[in-house]
Design a protein around this motif. Structure first.
Motif, PDB file in Angstrom:
ATOM      1  N   TYR A   1       0.847  -1.210   0.000  1.00  0.00           N
ATOM      2  CA  TYR A   1       0.000   0.000   0.000  1.00  0.00           C
ATOM      3  C   TYR A   1       0.872   1.245   0.000  1.00  0.00           C
ATOM      4  CZ  TYR A   1       0.507  -1.810   4.732  1.00  0.00           C
ATOM      5  OH  TYR A   1       0.996  -2.385   5.880  1.00  0.00           O
ATOM      6  N   LEU A   2       1.845   1.185  -0.894  1.00  0.00           N
ATOM      7  CA  LEU A   2       2.825   2.252  -1.049  1.00  0.00           C
ATOM      8  C   LEU A   2       2.184   3.613  -1.318  1.00  0.00           C
ATOM      9  CD1 LEU A   2       5.870   2.116  -0.971  1.00  0.00           C
ATOM     10  CD2 LEU A   2       5.886   1.783  -3.433  1.00  0.00           C
ATOM     11  N   ASP A   3       1.084   3.616  -2.063  1.00  0.00           N
ATOM     12  CA  ASP A   3       0.470   4.891  -2.433  1.00  0.00           C
ATOM     13  C   ASP A   3      -0.676   5.286  -1.512  1.00  0.00           C
ATOM     14  OD1 ASP A   3       2.039   5.536  -4.754  1.00  0.00           O
ATOM     15  OD2 ASP A   3       1.089   3.813  -5.710  1.00  0.00           O
ATOM     16  N   VAL A   4      -1.059   4.391  -0.616  1.00  0.00           N
ATOM     17  CA  VAL A   4      -2.170   4.696   0.282  1.00  0.00           C
ATOM     18  C   VAL A   4      -1.605   5.327   1.555  1.00  0.00           C
ATOM     19  CG1 VAL A   4      -4.264   3.792   1.356  1.00  0.00           C
ATOM     20  CG2 VAL A   4      -3.327   2.672  -0.661  1.00  0.00           C
ATOM     21  N   GLY A   5      -1.353   6.624   1.466  1.00  0.00           N
ATOM     22  CA  GLY A   5      -0.736   7.345   2.568  1.00  0.00           C
ATOM     23  C   GLY A   5      -1.510   7.197   3.866  1.00  0.00           C
ATOM     24  N   TYR A   6      -2.819   7.093   3.769  1.00  0.00           N
ATOM     25  CA  TYR A   6      -3.652   6.984   4.974  1.00  0.00           C
ATOM     26  C   TYR A   6      -3.278   5.765   5.817  1.00  0.00           C
ATOM     27  CZ  TYR A   6      -7.641   6.958   8.047  1.00  0.00           C
ATOM     28  OH  TYR A   6      -8.424   6.958   9.164  1.00  0.00           O
ATOM     29  N   ALA A   7      -2.823   4.702   5.143  1.00  0.00           N
ATOM     30  CA  ALA A   7      -2.487   3.466   5.855  1.00  0.00           C
ATOM     31  C   ALA A   7      -1.072   3.496   6.432  1.00  0.00           C
ATOM     32  CB  ALA A   7      -2.661   2.268   4.923  1.00  0.00           C
ATOM     33  N   GLN A   8      -0.384   4.621   6.288  1.00  0.00           N
ATOM     34  CA  GLN A   8       0.980   4.735   6.800  1.00  0.00           C
ATOM     35  C   GLN A   8       1.046   5.802   7.887  1.00  0.00           C
ATOM     36  OE1 GLN A   8       3.059   5.904   3.276  1.00  0.00           O
ATOM     37  NE2 GLN A   8       2.294   4.172   2.079  1.00  0.00           N
ATOM     38  N   PRO A   9       1.820   5.551   8.924  1.00  0.00           N
ATOM     39  CA  PRO A   9       1.873   6.554   9.995  1.00  0.00           C
ATOM     40  C   PRO A   9       2.630   7.820   9.602  1.00  0.00           C
ATOM     41  CG  PRO A   9       3.373   4.737  10.471  1.00  0.00           C
ATOM     42  CD  PRO A   9       2.608   4.356   9.240  1.00  0.00           C
ATOM     43  N   PHE A  10       3.663   7.655   8.758  1.00  0.00           N
ATOM     44  CA  PHE A  10       4.510   8.806   8.418  1.00  0.00           C
ATOM     45  C   PHE A  10       4.036   9.497   7.137  1.00  0.00           C
ATOM     46  CE2 PHE A  10       7.349   4.860   8.584  1.00  0.00           C
ATOM     47  CZ  PHE A  10       6.717   4.225   7.538  1.00  0.00           C
ATOM     48  N   ALA A  11       4.614  10.660   6.881  1.00  0.00           N
ATOM     49  CA  ALA A  11       4.253  11.401   5.669  1.00  0.00           C
ATOM     50  C   ALA A  11       4.618  10.600   4.424  1.00  0.00           C
ATOM     51  CB  ALA A  11       4.958  12.755   5.647  1.00  0.00           C
ATOM     52  N   ARG A  12       5.711   9.843   4.512  1.00  0.00           N
ATOM     53  CA  ARG A  12       6.106   8.946   3.422  1.00  0.00           C
ATOM     54  C   ARG A  12       7.017   7.883   4.015  1.00  0.00           C
ATOM     55  NH1 ARG A  12       9.418  13.311   3.126  1.00  0.00           N
ATOM     56  NH2 ARG A  12       8.008  14.533   1.843  1.00  0.00           N
ATOM     57  N   PRO A  13       7.034   6.692   3.406  1.00  0.00           N
ATOM     58  CA  PRO A  13       8.005   5.696   3.876  1.00  0.00           C
ATOM     59  C   PRO A  13       9.411   6.245   3.613  1.00  0.00           C
ATOM     60  CG  PRO A  13       6.385   4.684   2.407  1.00  0.00           C
ATOM     61  CD  PRO A  13       6.218   6.176   2.288  1.00  0.00           C
ATOM     62  N   PRO A  14      10.349   6.044   4.523  1.00  0.00           N
ATOM     63  CA  PRO A  14      11.673   6.671   4.380  1.00  0.00           C
ATOM     64  C   PRO A  14      12.324   6.410   3.015  1.00  0.00           C
ATOM     65  CG  PRO A  14      11.440   5.708   6.544  1.00  0.00           C
ATOM     66  CD  PRO A  14      10.216   5.297   5.772  1.00  0.00           C
ATOM     67  N   GLU A  15      12.675   7.489   2.355  1.00  0.00           N
ATOM     68  CA  GLU A  15      13.213   7.445   0.995  1.00  0.00           C
ATOM     69  C   GLU A  15      14.542   6.674   0.944  1.00  0.00           C
ATOM     70  OE1 GLU A  15      12.039   8.257  -1.788  1.00  0.00           O
ATOM     71  OE2 GLU A  15      13.752   8.532  -3.131  1.00  0.00           O
ATOM     72  N   GLU A  16      15.308   6.700   2.016  1.00  0.00           N
ATOM     73  CA  GLU A  16      16.603   6.012   2.052  1.00  0.00           C
ATOM     74  C   GLU A  16      16.416   4.530   1.732  1.00  0.00           C
ATOM     75  OE1 GLU A  16      15.746   8.460   4.173  1.00  0.00           O
ATOM     76  OE2 GLU A  16      17.161   9.703   3.068  1.00  0.00           O
TER      77      GLU A  16
END
Lengths: 410, 131
Positions: free
Chosen positions: A153-168
């Protein structure tokens, strides 16, 4: 002389008394009737709902949307950002249609429009799945490469706690979908579930064929703890090219200009690439901890990378402040020996390292809407570009990125 | 300080005792289920054949049920189902608008399970789990 007889009083009072006696029961009866009517009405509504539902039972539609404002304090190119405000880099809109062919078989299609792709419509998921009675599920079509904990669910930001999964970590592999299939099996324990998944297929990114993708992952969760491990490998065939800005002069005016040149940096001749990763998360409803570590290795001069992050968060009602520390480091810089201009360019592009620190806040403002604020500071580039192609001259040795974002599901 | 503490303790005790207990219900002939079976059923896991019904979002019994059985807050539950939905793994259970709708639906289907506030219980349904 008229004597008022007590009975007279009584007679006069009788209707009143009757009313007085009857009234409460009448009121009660009315209330009971009303309650009964309300109940019946409710049942009718629920039945109607069920009936409408049964008509559309086979189809479900869902969607999600993210809008982001991202800006940085310099033009190093972290996350594709610059000092000018960018509303499209992380903004996206997705629609998903699920059609149940039978109780156990369904077709799923997820269409995405992303700002970073000029809002072109693309299918991220398009597959048919079937679940057998023994708990085995097979899927075939276009699927997400399940390399990371948040891949699905990479594009479903609502299902993620952070603003984005860490880019690193999440930026280290340049493709996210493949055409192929997977088999998964859920082993149900008393209070937890172990999922074993094997996948295989092929993909393509720019001029590179990503062939013979094969891999497996195992995940165990009791809904508080989640542990995950993944291994995957593929054969890369093609070339890696980059668009480079070459300083030049305008022939008529003599003013300095930049020319975009497409440069082939590496050819990949069926090079083997492997990926391994482990992840864990803990979420007791209040305290939240997530960590992932990955290693990707490619034969030849293409970058081998180690990366990882740790996120900690704490829920206070609708607010979840979090912090993240992440790193990215190319591991094979000594394979890119600098002997001439071409090899110097290759080394400048494929060597990279950085450490990033984020502090952010998720606010569940509405039922299905989360607002997120994030500040990410990256430094420790060493003598590299930090991993940003637009910083190969090493003009910048750190960068701060500010994000304001909303994530909706519907 | 001691007074403040005892007031806090007292009001906590009051708040906790005032909290009505949610119960998992089935049709009168249904057999009891365990807490972990209920957790799996309401998270759409396992090969359970039970049809699961939820109360609508915003219903206090719903939040209480999930804090006790699945351990998920309202927003966590929403995030959980977005993960399931957008990976094609499953859809959230159907919702019913009230305790009476829940009772009539559960009573009519021997395979269905739901939950209501203990105060709304009557003999059309059977308590199969007190979480």
């Amino acid at each position: 002389m008229h004597i008022r007889h007590p009975l007279h009083f009584a007679l006069k009072a009788l209707p009143l008394a009757i009313t007085a006696v009857l009234l409460p029961s009448q009121v009660l009866a009315d209330e009971a009737t009303e309650e009964r009517i309300a109940q019946l009405e409710q049942q009718v509504r629920d039945l109607q709902k069920q009936q409408t539902a049964s008509l559309t039972d086979s189809f479900t539609f869902n969607g999600f949307m993210s809008g982001a404002y991202v800006t940085a304090d310099n033009n190093s190119g972290y996350l594709g950002t610059s000092t000018s405000a960018d509303f499209s880099e992380e903004s996206k809109l997705g629609f998903q249609a699920t059609f149940s062919i039978s109780d156990q078989t369904q077709a799923v299609m997820q269409l995405m429009m992303k700002g970073e792709n000029d809002w072109d419509v693309e299918a991220e998921w398009a597959y048919v799945s079937h679940r057998f009675n023994n708990g085995v599920q097979i899927r075939g079509g276009k699927l997400r490469v399940p390399l990371f904990m948040y891949s699905d669910y990479l594009d479903v930001g609502y299902a993620q706690p952070f603003a984005r999964p860490p880019e690193e970590v999440y930026g280290a592999v340049p493709f996210t979908t493949y055409i192929g299939g997977d088999v998964s099996y859920d082993v149900e324990f008393d209070d937890s579930t172990l999922t074993i998944q094997a996948f295989g297929g092929e993909s393509e990114e720019d001029n590179t064929d990503i062939k013979n993708i094969i891999g497996a992952n195992v995940m165990w969760t009791d809904e508080t703890w989640t542990l995950r491990a993944v291994y995957g490998q593929t054969t890369l065939d093609g070339s890696i090219s980059r668009t480079i800005k070459i300083p030049s002069q305008d022939p008529s005016s003599g003013l300095p200009i930049e020319i975009d040149a497409q440069l082939t940096l590496l050819t990949l001749d069926n090079e083997k690439a492997t990926f391994s990763g482990v992840g864990a998360s803990y979420d007791n409803g209040q305290f939240l901890a997530i960590t992932e570590w990955t290693r990707s290795e490619v034969d030849g001069k293409y970058t081998d990378v180690d990366s990882g992050y740790v996120t900690l968060g704490y829920r206070i009602n609708a607010f979840t402040p979090y912090i993240t520390a992440a790193y990215y480091e190319s591991q094979d810089d000594n394979e890119r020996v600098v002997v001439d201009a071409q090899s110097a360019l290759i080394a400048a592009i494929f060597n990279g390292q950085r450490t990033a620190y984020s502090a952010g806040l998720r606010w569940d403002a509405l039922d299905n809407l989360a607002l997120k604020f994030d500040v990410t500071y990256a430094n420790d580039f060493g003598d590299t570009s930090g991993g940003f192609q637009s910083n190969i001259l090493q003009q910048y040795d750190d960068v701060t990125v500010y994000t304001v974002k909303f994530d909706v599901v519907f | 300080m001691k007074n403040i503490l005892s007031i806090i303790a007292l009001s906590l005790a009051v708040a906790m005792s005032a909290e009505a207990a949610v119960v998992v219900i089935g049709a009168p002939g249904a057999s009891d289920i365990s807490a972990s079976e209920a957790k799996k059923a309401f998270l759409g896991k396992g090969a359970s054949s039970a049809t699961v019904y939820e109360l609508e979002e915003g219903n206090p019994a719903r939040s209480e049920f999930h804090s006790k059985v699945t351990g998920k807050s309202d927003s966590q539950l929403k995030a959980f189902w977005s993960k399931q939905v957008f990976t094609g793994k499953g859809n959230p259970p159907a919702t019913l608008s009230s305790a009476s709708a829940m009772k009539s639906t559960i009573a009519a289907n021997p395979n269905a399970i739901g939950y209501i506030d203990e105060a709304d219980l009557d003999d059309t349904v059977k308590v199969i789990l007190k979480p």
